[in-house]
Scaffold this active site. Structure first.
Site, PDB file in Angstrom:
ATOM      1  N   CYS A 122       6.355   5.029   8.909  1.00  0.00           N
ATOM      2  CA  CYS A 122       6.829   4.384   7.481  1.00  0.00           C
ATOM      3  C   CYS A 122       8.323   4.646   7.170  1.00  0.00           C
ATOM      4  O   CYS A 122       9.270   3.744   7.006  1.00  0.00           O
ATOM      5  CB  CYS A 122       5.984   4.457   6.622  1.00  0.00           C
ATOM      6  SG  CYS A 122       4.248   4.363   6.943  1.00  0.00           S
ATOM      7  N   GLY A 135      12.293  20.784   6.161  1.00  0.00           N
ATOM      8  CA  GLY A 135      11.545  20.793   7.545  1.00  0.00           C
ATOM      9  C   GLY A 135      12.641  20.366   8.544  1.00  0.00           C
ATOM     10  O   GLY A 135      13.706  20.194   8.376  1.00  0.00           O
ATOM     11  N   GLU A 189       0.932  -1.260  -0.085  1.00  0.00           N
ATOM     12  CA  GLU A 189       0.144   0.054  -0.036  1.00  0.00           C
ATOM     13  C   GLU A 189       0.767   1.284   0.061  1.00  0.00           C
ATOM     14  O   GLU A 189       1.845   1.304   0.638  1.00  0.00           O
ATOM     15  CB  GLU A 189      -1.016   0.076   1.125  1.00  0.00           C
ATOM     16  CG  GLU A 189      -0.390  -0.015   2.597  1.00  0.00           C
ATOM     17  CD  GLU A 189       0.383   1.109   3.152  1.00  0.00           C
ATOM     18  OE1 GLU A 189      -0.377   2.260   2.491  1.00  0.00           O
ATOM     19  OE2 GLU A 189       1.068   1.450   3.837  1.00  0.00           O
TER      20      GLU A 189
HETATM   21  C1  UGA Z   1       4.449   7.528   3.503  1.00  0.00           C
HETATM   22  C2  UGA Z   1       4.453   7.444   2.082  1.00  0.00           C
HETATM   23  O1  UGA Z   1       4.257   8.971   1.808  1.00  0.00           O
HETATM   24  C3  UGA Z   1       3.301   6.689   1.678  1.00  0.00           C
HETATM   25  O2  UGA Z   1       3.286   6.772   0.347  1.00  0.00           O
HETATM   26  C4  UGA Z   1       3.472   5.382   2.039  1.00  0.00           C
HETATM   27  O3  UGA Z   1       2.260   4.613   1.834  1.00  0.00           O
HETATM   28  C5  UGA Z   1       3.413   5.339   3.623  1.00  0.00           C
HETATM   29  O4  UGA Z   1       4.654   6.387   4.139  1.00  0.00           O
HETATM   30  C6  UGA Z   1       3.844   3.907   4.237  1.00  0.00           C
HETATM   31  O5  UGA Z   1       4.532   3.407   3.775  1.00  0.00           O
HETATM   32  O6  UGA Z   1       2.679   3.418   4.662  1.00  0.00           O
HETATM   33  P1  UGA Z   1       3.263   8.884   5.642  1.00  0.00           P
HETATM   34  O7  UGA Z   1       4.513   8.343   6.498  1.00  0.00           O
HETATM   35  O8  UGA Z   1       1.809   8.596   6.186  1.00  0.00           O
HETATM   36  O9  UGA Z   1       3.417   8.094   4.050  1.00  0.00           O
HETATM   37  O10 UGA Z   1       3.289  10.410   5.482  1.00  0.00           O
HETATM   38  P2  UGA Z   1       4.184  11.324   4.333  1.00  0.00           P
HETATM   39  O11 UGA Z   1       3.277  12.466   4.032  1.00  0.00           O
HETATM   40  O12 UGA Z   1       4.964  10.668   3.437  1.00  0.00           O
HETATM   41  O13 UGA Z   1       5.195  12.094   5.249  1.00  0.00           O
HETATM   42  C7  UGA Z   1       6.414  11.577   6.144  1.00  0.00           C
HETATM   43  C8  UGA Z   1       7.139  12.530   6.714  1.00  0.00           C
HETATM   44  O14 UGA Z   1       8.062  13.342   5.826  1.00  0.00           O
HETATM   45  C9  UGA Z   1       6.491  13.682   7.606  1.00  0.00           C
HETATM   46  O15 UGA Z   1       7.398  13.655   8.631  1.00  0.00           O
HETATM   47  C10 UGA Z   1       6.549  14.859   6.724  1.00  0.00           C
HETATM   48  O16 UGA Z   1       6.422  15.928   7.647  1.00  0.00           O
HETATM   49  C11 UGA Z   1       7.765  14.624   6.327  1.00  0.00           C
HETATM   50  N1  UGA Z   1       7.992  15.376   4.840  1.00  0.00           N
HETATM   51  C12 UGA Z   1       7.150  15.166   3.673  1.00  0.00           C
HETATM   52  C13 UGA Z   1       8.913  16.408   4.627  1.00  0.00           C
HETATM   53  O17 UGA Z   1       9.451  16.982   5.684  1.00  0.00           O
HETATM   54  N2  UGA Z   1       8.672  17.193   3.665  1.00  0.00           N
HETATM   55  C14 UGA Z   1       7.892  16.843   2.434  1.00  0.00           C
HETATM   56  O18 UGA Z   1       8.288  17.469   1.471  1.00  0.00           O
HETATM   57  C15 UGA Z   1       7.223  15.749   2.528  1.00  0.00           C
END
Ligand code: UGA
Length: 436
Positions: free
Chosen positions: A264, A257, A151
């Site tokens: 994940c 950030g 997923e």
């Molecule tokens: C992540 C992946 O984006 C999903 O595609 C995947 O399904 C999921 O892991 C998983 O393996 O189950 P998630 O951990 O829910 O999803 O959240 P993200 O939106 O990816 O963010 C992860 C981290 O990266 C957060 O701490 C967020 O703040 C950080 N982030 C994200 C940044 O610092 N900069 C960005 O540009 C994007």
């Protein structure tokens, strides 16, 4: 199709609810009686926008059920999805597969059908082979077809991601399993809203890890560029926009950030490194990403302390946002944890708020003062630190904030305010990757 979903954690519950919304008959199973009881009473065990309504609608329509009983769930199922947790094993970063294997064994014992058994949990390459071995030994007379269907949901946007994914990846060489998965995902391919890819099982398993490792790399790359921006007097948001407009790079996941967190990226990058090591194929880039991100999260607290003049003993710091990102109550590996620890180690009093994360945060920190919202947090504080970019923190009245603080200092780890805007409101402002 008739589907059983083993595990009503984040992935299982969202996937189960969405499958039922596609019109399938779905039974979700969990071992935790309080969870099942809650779900049957309409209470969600996690915070995810839209989930409660989606579950209620499909329960009412008679397509979605919750039970403690695996046998009941798999009785008439065409497909059984395994969506139990795969936490990092303490110490070595290996994905702990004991829940997966236990669930597989239980399903193999319970089923009387020839089912397609699909792993949705994130599992290291080759796990499908072990699942197949268990199934053959527990139920040798059943034709259970083992497939992988990782997923790609993001917490906070999971329903949208499920219903409008960029792609669906199905890993199986078995034609009947492929037919079953095609039928399950038919609503997505009907209007060509998402490509449904078919690969072999190992390729599907690896695709999931490679995707998360690449995204973690993208974030870490822009975070390091942000540090360089600060050193040379450039603006990382503009650099990010400038490079992201190149389609080969793309604009997403280039927000600098305090470092990535969540359930994940940290876990999956470590597990991928373990797989690489086992196969003597080092992934140097991913190794570096993991260590750079860990160091970064610890450094953020020191950055706040430096900006406050180097001495925070006896001072109060307001933390706005605790979860690893907005629209979730998940605190796992959140940068807020390292930041709070660093501030407390240096003798600061930490006051914090978060729209959804306080309950989980309370279990981690007994010595943080939790308050209801940003205005209560910043009152008489010596600094305010934005750690999570919740929508409700984007439109704060900065003048009002500055007026109630003991010293008007704002550290914005998500760049949700412009430096000029903060300065005009009388705040000393520090963003990420911004010229000072
Ligand atoms: C992540 C992946 O984006 C999903 O595609 C995947 O399904 C999921 O892991 C998983 O393996 O189950 P998630 O951990 O829910 O999803 O959240 P993200 O939106 O990816 O963010 C992860 C981290 O990266 C957060 O701490 C967020 O703040 C950080 N982030 C994200 C940044 O610092 N900069 C960005 O540009 C994007």
């Amino acid at each position: 199709m008739r589907i059983a979903m083993i595990g009503t954690g984040y992935v299982g519950l969202v996937s189960g609810a969405c499958f039922s919304d596609f019109g399938h008959h779905v039974v979700c199973v969990d071992k935790d009686p309080s969870k099942i009881e809650g779900l049957n009473a309409g209470r969600m065990p996690i915070y995810e926008p839209g989930l409660e309504t989606l579950v209620a609608t499909n329960v009412r329509a008679g397509r979605l059920f919750f039970t403690l009983d695996v046998t009941e769930a798999v009785r008439d199922a065409d497909a059984v999805f395994i969506a139990v947790g795969t936490p990092s094993r303490r110490g070595d970063g290996h994905a702990d597969l004991s829940f997966v294997y236990a669930a597989v064994e239980e399903v193999a014992r319970a089923t009387t059908n020839d089912i397609t058994l699909v792993t949705k949990s994130t599992v290291p390459v080759g796990t499908g082979d072990e699942v197949e071995r268990i199934v053959r030994s527990v139920a040798p007379d059943r034709a259970i077809r083992v497939a992988s269907n990782p997923e790609f949901l993001r917490e906070g946007a999971a329903i949208e991601d499920f219903k409008r994914p960029d792609r669906v990846v199905c890993g199986t060489n078995d034609p009947e399993a492929a037919t079953c998965l095609r039928a399950i995902y038919r609503p997505l391919s009907l209007n060509k809203s998402a490509p449904v890819l078919f690969t072999d099982r190992r390729t599907a398993e690896l695709t999931k890890y490679a995707a998360n490792a690449f995204l973690a790399t993208k974030i870490t790359f822009i975070n390091e560029i942000a540090d360089l921006c600060e050193a040379v007097g450039a603006d990382v948001q503009e650099v990010s926009y400038g490079i992201g407009l190149d389609n080969r790079i793309g604009r997403k996941f280039l927000h600098a950030g305090p470092g990535y967190g969540g359930s994940c990226f940290p876990k999956d990058t470590l597990a991928l490194l373990q797989t690489a090591e086992r196969h003597e194929t080092p992934l140097r880039i991913v190794e570096t990403v993991v260590s750079v991100n860990a160091i970064r999260k610890r450094a953020m607290g020191r950055k706040v302390i430096r900006f406050m003049g180097g001495e925070v003993r006896g001072k109060t710091v307001a933390i706005l946002g605790l979860t690893f990102k907005p629209n979730t109550d998940d605190m796992r590996d959140s940068p807020a944890i390292d930041i709070i620890q660093a501030l407390q180690d240096a003798g600061a009093h930490v006051r914090a708020c978060d729209p959804e994360g306080v309950e989980q945060a309370r279990r981690m920190f007994s010595d943080v003062e939790f308050v209801s919202g940003p205005m209560a947090a910043v009152k008489d504080a010596d600094a305010a630190v934005i750690v999570t970019e919740w929508d409700e923190y984007r439109g704060l009245d900065l003048r009002e904030i500055g007026a109630v603080m003991r010293s008007p200092v704002l550290v914005d780890f998500r760049n949700i305010y412009a430096a000029d805007q903060a300065r005009v409101a009388g705040l000393r402002y520090l963003g990420v990757g911004k010229p000072h």
